[in-house]
Scaffold this motif. Structure first.
Motif, mmCIF file in Angstrom:
data_model
loop_
_atom_site.group_PDB
_atom_site.id
_atom_site.type_symbol
_atom_site.label_atom_id
_atom_site.label_comp_id
_atom_site.label_asym_id
_atom_site.label_seq_id
_atom_site.Cartn_x
_atom_site.Cartn_y
_atom_site.Cartn_z
ATOM 1 N N THR A 1 -0.706 -3.757 3.904
ATOM 2 C CA THR A 1 -0.606 -3.127 2.255
ATOM 3 C C THR A 1 -1.724 -3.754 1.647
ATOM 4 O OG1 THR A 1 0.912 -5.392 2.002
ATOM 5 C CG2 THR A 1 2.372 -3.903 2.455
ATOM 6 N N GLN A 2 -2.371 -4.281 1.885
ATOM 7 C CA GLN A 2 -3.295 -4.309 1.121
ATOM 8 C C GLN A 2 -4.206 -3.452 0.138
ATOM 9 O OE1 GLN A 2 -7.106 -5.694 3.653
ATOM 10 N NE2 GLN A 2 -5.343 -7.860 4.002
ATOM 11 N N GLY A 3 -4.702 -3.258 -0.952
ATOM 12 C CA GLY A 3 -4.551 -2.257 -1.299
ATOM 13 C C GLY A 3 -3.361 -0.871 -1.086
ATOM 14 N N ASP B 1 0.246 2.785 3.092
ATOM 15 C CA ASP B 1 -1.400 1.296 3.190
ATOM 16 C C ASP B 1 -2.787 2.035 2.157
ATOM 17 O OD1 ASP B 1 -2.883 3.761 4.312
ATOM 18 O OD2 ASP B 1 -2.073 2.875 5.631
ATOM 19 N N LYS B 2 -3.348 1.833 1.899
ATOM 20 C CA LYS B 2 -4.299 2.101 0.748
ATOM 21 C C LYS B 2 -4.845 3.784 1.182
ATOM 22 C CE LYS B 2 -7.972 -0.187 3.027
ATOM 23 N NZ LYS B 2 -9.208 -1.345 2.555
ATOM 24 N N ASN C 1 1.350 -7.883 5.711
ATOM 25 C CA ASN C 1 0.040 -8.425 4.545
ATOM 26 C C ASN C 1 -1.443 -7.387 4.675
ATOM 27 O OD1 ASN C 1 2.581 -10.568 4.248
ATOM 28 N ND2 ASN C 1 1.246 -11.754 5.416
ATOM 29 N N ASN C 2 -1.344 -6.710 6.021
ATOM 30 C CA ASN C 2 -2.787 -6.497 6.404
ATOM 31 C C ASN C 2 -2.810 -4.810 5.958
ATOM 32 O OD1 ASN C 2 -5.186 -8.177 7.813
ATOM 33 N ND2 ASN C 2 -2.790 -8.433 8.665
#
Length: 140
Positions: free
Chosen positions: A83-85, A96-97, A80-81
């Motif tokens: 995959t943010q962005g 990841d972002k 959940n963290n």
């Protein structure tokens, strides 16, 4: 030397931002040094270096970081963290972002896959997943 080998990650001007982001996700993490060009940081006691190298190179799936999780709560936390962005991919992979690829996997996966009777069912189950679901894998 406690960490004689560690990765250097090439960012386009966002090394400190990325290091700060990762330090909020992984326990026992901190920024060790920041010269502007280079940021040294630790994630759960493992050393990394971020380099503000410019736009010449980008991350791809040829290199990924594996996070082995003991339970579903850990999987959910990292997934959940991170995959943010970012972007979810199949079989526990995500980007990841910042473009870095991660594999968020249950520690029990190796044991499940080593059972010749269960392995084909486990494989079939996780091939349909993005984020791993330990309960579903154990029931397969």
């Amino acid at each position: 030397m406690a960490n004689p080998i560690y990765p250097c990650l090439w960012f386009d001007g966002k090394a400190k931002e990325a290091a700060e982001f990762y330090c909020t996700i992984f326990k026992n993490s901190s920024i060790i040094a920041d010269t502007g060009m280079v940021v040294q940081f630790e994630l759960d006691g493992r050393r990394f270096m971020g380099l503000n190298g410019g736009p010449n190179f980008v991350f791809n799936e040829a290199v990924s970081f594996v996070v082995e999780c003991e339970n579903q709560e850990e999987i959910d936390h990292y997934w959940n963290n991170l995959t943010q962005g970012g972007k979810e991919n199949a079989c526990g992979w995500l980007k990841d972002k910042y473009g870095i690829s991660w594999q968020i996997v249950p520690a029990i996966l190796g044991k499940l896959m080593s059972d010749p009777l269960k392995a084909p069912r486990v494989l079939k189950a996780f091939m349909q997943m993005k984020k791993f679901d330990i309960a579903v894998l154990q029931q397969a």
